[in-house]
Design an enzyme around this catalytic site. Structure first.
Site, PDB file in Angstrom:
ATOM      1  N   ARG A   1      -2.151  -8.831 -17.228  1.00 55.85           N
ATOM      2  CA  ARG A   1      -3.229  -8.641 -18.196  1.00 55.85           C
ATOM      3  C   ARG A   1      -3.013  -7.439 -19.114  1.00 55.85           C
ATOM      4  O   ARG A   1      -3.420  -7.460 -20.273  1.00 55.85           O
ATOM      5  CB  ARG A   1      -4.553  -8.493 -17.440  1.00 55.85           C
ATOM      6  CG  ARG A   1      -5.785  -8.507 -18.301  1.00 55.85           C
ATOM      7  CD  ARG A   1      -7.042  -8.637 -17.467  1.00 55.85           C
ATOM      8  NE  ARG A   1      -7.262  -7.499 -16.583  1.00 55.85           N
ATOM      9  CZ  ARG A   1      -7.177  -7.524 -15.269  1.00 55.85           C
ATOM     10  NH1 ARG A   1      -6.842  -8.653 -14.657  1.00 55.85           N
ATOM     11  NH2 ARG A   1      -7.411  -6.450 -14.540  1.00 55.85           N
TER      12      ARG A   1
ATOM     13  N   PRO B   1      -8.523   9.428 -14.792  1.00 54.30           N
ATOM     14  CA  PRO B   1      -7.302   9.892 -15.461  1.00 54.30           C
ATOM     15  C   PRO B   1      -6.774   8.833 -16.426  1.00 54.30           C
ATOM     16  O   PRO B   1      -6.905   7.635 -16.189  1.00 54.30           O
ATOM     17  CB  PRO B   1      -6.336  10.122 -14.300  1.00 54.30           C
ATOM     18  CG  PRO B   1      -7.193  10.295 -13.101  1.00 54.30           C
ATOM     19  CD  PRO B   1      -8.396   9.437 -13.330  1.00 54.30           C
ATOM     20  N   GLU B   2      -6.170   9.281 -17.511  1.00 52.90           N
ATOM     21  CA  GLU B   2      -5.606   8.371 -18.496  1.00 52.90           C
ATOM     22  C   GLU B   2      -4.088   8.356 -18.364  1.00 52.90           C
ATOM     23  O   GLU B   2      -3.517   9.031 -17.506  1.00 52.90           O
ATOM     24  CB  GLU B   2      -6.099   8.774 -19.887  1.00 52.90           C
ATOM     25  CG  GLU B   2      -7.627   8.787 -19.934  1.00 52.90           C
ATOM     26  CD  GLU B   2      -8.235   9.109 -21.284  1.00 52.90           C
ATOM     27  OE1 GLU B   2      -7.552   8.934 -22.320  1.00 52.90           O
ATOM     28  OE2 GLU B   2      -9.411   9.533 -21.309  1.00 52.90           O
TER      29      GLU B   2
ATOM     30  N   LYS C   1      -2.839   2.646 -16.003  1.00 47.50           N
ATOM     31  CA  LYS C   1      -3.402   3.483 -14.955  1.00 47.50           C
ATOM     32  C   LYS C   1      -2.996   3.016 -13.555  1.00 47.50           C
ATOM     33  O   LYS C   1      -3.517   3.498 -12.553  1.00 47.50           O
ATOM     34  CB  LYS C   1      -4.921   3.520 -15.101  1.00 47.50           C
ATOM     35  CG  LYS C   1      -5.332   4.084 -16.462  1.00 47.50           C
ATOM     36  CD  LYS C   1      -6.817   3.996 -16.715  1.00 47.50           C
ATOM     37  CE  LYS C   1      -7.133   4.436 -18.141  1.00 47.50           C
ATOM     38  NZ  LYS C   1      -8.573   4.360 -18.443  1.00 47.50           N
TER      39      LYS C   1
ATOM     40  N   ARG D   1     -19.433   4.922 -23.295  1.00 44.44           N
ATOM     41  CA  ARG D   1     -18.707   6.151 -22.996  1.00 44.44           C
ATOM     42  C   ARG D   1     -19.060   7.220 -24.022  1.00 44.44           C
ATOM     43  O   ARG D   1     -19.319   6.913 -25.178  1.00 44.44           O
ATOM     44  CB  ARG D   1     -17.186   5.903 -23.024  1.00 44.44           C
ATOM     45  CG  ARG D   1     -16.694   4.805 -22.090  1.00 44.44           C
ATOM     46  CD  ARG D   1     -16.819   5.190 -20.621  1.00 44.44           C
ATOM     47  NE  ARG D   1     -16.003   6.341 -20.298  1.00 44.44           N
ATOM     48  CZ  ARG D   1     -14.694   6.290 -20.054  1.00 44.44           C
ATOM     49  NH1 ARG D   1     -14.044   5.132 -20.117  1.00 44.44           N
ATOM     50  NH2 ARG D   1     -14.030   7.390 -19.745  1.00 44.44           N
TER      51      ARG D   1
END
Length: 263
Positions: free
Chosen positions: A125, A2-3, A53, A253
């Site tokens: 990060r 999921p984004e 996420k 991807r």
């Protein structure tokens, strides 16, 4: 995986179920979290925050549950007392009088104090969240042109959570189609108009997806609904130029694009 928009909608569902309600039962699968069970009874969830996420479930005693679903984790909302039929492994249960939220299969789960929240490696990060309403195109443009990011190809940059948190593959594909660029472009090579268009698309498309993806617009003249223009549409004609959408692989991807108008 999921984004950002899907993670934010999941957070909305969790908030709607238990926000502000006293916790009547708390259970954690991992031994290092067991000591927090009794400390959370009677407390309540103040809000659920997304950082890309990752989900941050904030409690009224200033503790925060950090969770990252990775590929397999999933949150579910059930009526209290209901036990879903599933083969997934339960990791977290937060129960109120009427609703319970359950986290299955995730392995990246921690309890953080306010001090730990500011020094957590992942949270340190990641970049700005694309769904943060305070994030502006001007700030995005500054990041695009910063020494750290200006020389990187968009194929990899738009998947890097350190650049902007919450972007993922379908958003990468749709954003680059929207602005007519390819995965091989770099920010340093764009003209002012291209840079401005990209900075806006990097925010507008994730926010439109969050607000409207999966909805049916019964009023055809009211607003715009998110839908895929190129993602998973290889072999179909591009609605902008009529060219045939192609599929390739970029940064390991699947990548969908139109050679006719992305160049």
């Amino acid at each position: 995986m999921p984004e950002g928009p899907e993670i934010r909608r999941a957070a909305d569902n969790l908030e709607a179920a238990i926000k502000g309600k006293p916790l009547t039962d708390v259970w954690f699968a991992f031994p290092q979290l067991k000591s927090y069970q009794s400390r959370l009874i009677g407390q309540h969830v103040t809000h659920v925050e997304t950082r890309g996420k990752a989900l941050l479930t904030h409690f009224s005693n200033d503790l925060t549950l950090y969770s990252h679903n990775q590929l397999y984790g999933v949150w579910r909302v059930v009526d209290t007392g209901e036990e879903p039929q599933t083969t997934r492994v339960l990791r977290v249960k937060l129960q109120t009088a009427d609703k319970t939220i359950l986290l299955y299969s995730a392995s990246d789960i921690e309890m953080l104090t306010p001090e730990q929240l500011t020094t957590h490696p992942f949270l340190q990060r990641v970049g700005h969240d694309v769904l943060d309403p305070n994030l502006t195109p001007e700030v995005v443009k500054e990041r695009l042109l910063s020494p750290r990011f200006r020389n990187r190809q968009f194929a990899g940059l738009l998947l890097d959570q350190a650049f902007l948190a919450g972007l993922g593959n379908y958003l990468r594909v749709e954003i680059l189609w929207q602005v007519g660029l390819t995965g091989n472009h770099k920010a340093k090579d764009l003209n002012a108009a291209q840079l401005d268009a990209l900075a806006h698309a990097l925010l507008d498309i994730p926010r439109l997806s969050y607000a409207t993806r999966g909805q049916v617009d019964e009023n055809k003249y009211h607003g715009a609904l998110f839908r895929f223009k190129v993602f998973h549409r290889d072999g179909e004609p591009c609605e902008r130029c009529g060219g045939i959408i192609e599929k390739t692989t970029l940064s390991s991807r699947p990548f969908y694009w139109c050679p006719g108008c992305q160049h």
